[in-house]
Design an enzyme around this catalytic site. Structure first.
Site, PDB file in Angstrom:
ATOM      1  N   ASP A   1     -16.230 -10.760  34.474  1.00 38.58           N
ATOM      2  CA  ASP A   1     -15.655 -11.984  35.040  1.00 38.58           C
ATOM      3  C   ASP A   1     -15.795 -11.856  36.564  1.00 38.58           C
ATOM      4  OD1 ASP A   1     -14.250 -14.343  35.478  1.00 38.58           O
ATOM      5  OD2 ASP A   1     -12.268 -13.458  35.135  1.00 38.58           O
TER       6      ASP A   1
ATOM      7  N   GLN B   1      -9.880 -19.262  26.187  1.00 40.37           N
ATOM      8  CA  GLN B   1     -11.142 -18.580  26.466  1.00 40.37           C
ATOM      9  C   GLN B   1     -11.327 -17.402  25.510  1.00 40.37           C
ATOM     10  OE1 GLN B   1     -13.629 -19.177  29.037  1.00 40.37           O
ATOM     11  NE2 GLN B   1     -14.679 -17.771  27.671  1.00 40.37           N
TER      12      GLN B   1
ATOM     13  N   ARG C   1      -3.027 -25.919  33.362  1.00 38.75           N
ATOM     14  CA  ARG C   1      -3.662 -24.824  34.117  1.00 38.75           C
ATOM     15  C   ARG C   1      -2.843 -24.652  35.391  1.00 38.75           C
ATOM     16  NH1 ARG C   1     -10.005 -23.708  35.283  1.00 38.75           N
ATOM     17  NH2 ARG C   1      -9.719 -22.850  33.203  1.00 38.75           N
TER      18      ARG C   1
ATOM     19  N   HIS D   1      -5.574 -16.307  29.662  1.00 38.38           N
ATOM     20  CA  HIS D   1      -6.507 -17.423  29.416  1.00 38.38           C
ATOM     21  C   HIS D   1      -6.796 -17.412  27.903  1.00 38.38           C
ATOM     22  CE1 HIS D   1      -9.209 -20.566  30.158  1.00 38.38           C
ATOM     23  NE2 HIS D   1     -10.141 -19.977  30.878  1.00 38.38           N
TER      24      HIS D   1
ATOM     25  N   CYS E   1     -17.070 -15.434  31.028  1.00 43.12           N
ATOM     26  CA  CYS E   1     -16.365 -16.695  30.760  1.00 43.12           C
ATOM     27  C   CYS E   1     -16.903 -17.853  31.596  1.00 43.12           C
ATOM     28  CB  CYS E   1     -14.874 -16.509  31.014  1.00 43.12           C
ATOM     29  SG  CYS E   1     -14.526 -15.980  32.701  1.00 43.12           S
TER      30      CYS E   1
ATOM     31  N   ARG F   1     -15.775 -23.045  23.371  1.00 45.41           N
ATOM     32  CA  ARG F   1     -14.516 -23.531  23.941  1.00 45.41           C
ATOM     33  C   ARG F   1     -14.142 -24.858  23.282  1.00 45.41           C
ATOM     34  NH1 ARG F   1     -12.789 -21.901  28.873  1.00 45.41           N
ATOM     35  NH2 ARG F   1     -10.913 -22.923  28.079  1.00 45.41           N
TER      36      ARG F   1
HETATM   37  N1   CP Z   1     -14.148 -20.352  31.665  1.00 47.05           N
HETATM   38  C1   CP Z   1     -13.429 -21.372  32.173  1.00 47.05           C
HETATM   39  O1   CP Z   1     -12.233 -21.511  31.898  1.00 47.05           O
HETATM   40  O2   CP Z   1     -14.123 -22.216  32.963  1.00 47.05           O
HETATM   41  P1   CP Z   1     -13.495 -23.384  33.853  1.00 47.05           P
HETATM   42  O3   CP Z   1     -12.687 -22.731  34.935  1.00 47.05           O
HETATM   43  O4   CP Z   1     -14.685 -24.125  34.383  1.00 47.05           O
HETATM   44  O5   CP Z   1     -12.633 -24.231  32.980  1.00 47.05           O
HETATM   45  N1  NVA Z   2     -10.487 -15.059  36.415  1.00 39.74           N
HETATM   46  C1  NVA Z   2     -11.028 -16.355  36.702  1.00 39.74           C
HETATM   47  C2  NVA Z   2     -11.369 -17.081  35.445  1.00 39.74           C
HETATM   48  C3  NVA Z   2     -11.976 -18.451  35.618  1.00 39.74           C
HETATM   49  C4  NVA Z   2     -12.231 -19.136  34.309  1.00 39.74           C
HETATM   50  C5  NVA Z   2     -10.024 -17.169  37.518  1.00 39.74           C
HETATM   51  O1  NVA Z   2      -8.820 -17.081  37.240  1.00 39.74           O
HETATM   52  O2  NVA Z   2     -10.438 -17.845  38.450  1.00 39.74           O
END
Ligand code: CP
Ligand code: NVA
Length: 307
Positions: A223, A131, A101, A128, A263, A291
């Site tokens: 989101d 997701q 990440r 992502h 999400c 997930r």
């Molecule tokens: N939706 C999602 O990726 O959640 P987290 O940021 O908690 O992993």
């Molecule tokens: N768009 C959000 C998604 C979190 C799962 C972010 O990048 O923070």
């Protein structure tokens, strides 16, 4: 040749469907401990916080008989403590897969280029994909099909939207987008997704009007307005996204059997009101559960046949 999962644009519709089919099977056998990853280790390199992604990968790897190491921002400071190249090469000598990440898409692309093991994108600024796979698995569970459905996404044209749009058109779901000026999705990704949509007889309709987008839609998706790393823009974003909240009045325009998706994490009374996200059409925790099944499906696919 190793395979990575950076964006679903690199995956065929057949591959996307087979990842979802396999996630469905894994869900049916969720209590069975497997041994597919016995003797294998997976590194989770996280530069940002996480609940769902981290926990579902850790638990999923355990359920497949593997071992995982969580490496937070203080351990591997990608590109700062040492180069992404050196991180990729070093980890490849220890582990059989890297889940990362990161902030910048370029970092995950570089990690994948130099790693000798599969790299999975656990979120970057552009995508992502894990997701989005869980999202389309959830949609099929609810409607029993993909073709003929319309998803309306209201809000920021961000990483979650990009992957969701791509996943939807890979399986034939129509996509509508409504968001304020200045927050449109990346035009290069939209163009590539439009080509996929054309091949799969569905459409992507970008716009500004949330009412138009939601009208008759089977799926309504939102989101956060402020993604991780954008915290300094919070006040401006909250102002700019005014009028793009999903609330009780807006969802009246949707299909009568619509589902609400997010999400997570979510901010009640910003992008969505509590009556909608906690209401009977909301499937947010099915998405979160899926997930787990999708991460396992992706790991099995990428690690299959690798020693
Ligand atoms: N939706 C999602 O990726 O959640 P987290 O940021 O908690 O992993
Ligand atoms: N768009 C959000 C998604 C979190 C799962 C972010 O990048 O923070």
């Amino acid at each position: 040749m190793k395979r990575d999962l950076i964006t679903l644009l690199d995956y065929s519709s057949v591959e996307v469907l087979s990842l979802i089919d396999s996630a469905d099977k894994l869900k049916k056998q969720k209590d069975k401990l497997r041994t597919d990853l016995k003797g294998k280790s997976v590194a989770l390199v996280f530069q940002k916080p996480s609940n769902r992604t981290r926990v579902s990968f850790e638990v999923g790897i355990h359920q497949l008989g593997g071992h995982c190491l969580y490496l937070g921002p203080d351990e591997i400071n990608l590109g700062k403590r040492e180069s992404t190249h050196d991180v990729a090469k070093t980890l490849s000598r220890y582990v059989q897969c890297i889940v990362a990440r990161v902030f910048d898409n370029k970092d995950i692309v570089e990690l994948a280029r130099h790693a000798d093991v599969p790299v999975i994108n656990a979120l970057c600024d552009l995508y992502h994909p894990c997701q989005a796979l869980a999202d389309i698995q959830t949609i099929r569970e609810q409607f029993g099909k993909f073709k003929g459905l319309t998803l309306a996404y209201v809000g920021d044209g961000n990483n979650v939207f990009h992957s969701l749009m791509v996943a939807c058109v890979k399986v034939g779901i129509n996509v509508r987008f409504a968001g304020p000026q200045g927050y449109d999705p990346n035009p290069v990704i939209v163009k590539r997704a439009q080509e996929v949509a054309k091949a799969n007889q569905c459409v992507i309709e970008p716009g500004r009007d949330s009412k138009e987008a939601v009208k008759g839609a089977h799926v309504i998706y939102s989101d956060v307005w402020v993604s991780m790393g954008q915290e300094k823009e919070t006040a401006k974003r909250i102002k700019d996204f005014e009028g793009y909240q999903i609330n009780g009045d807006l969802v009246k325009l949707a299909h009568k059997d619509y589902i609400f998706m997010h999400c997570l994490p979510a901010h009640r009374d910003l992008e969505v009101t509590a009556d909608v996200i906690d209401g009977k059409h909301s499937v947010i925790f099915d998405q979160a559960e899926n997930r787990l099944h999708v991460q396992k499906s992706v790991l099995l696919y990428l690690l299959k046949g690798r020693s």
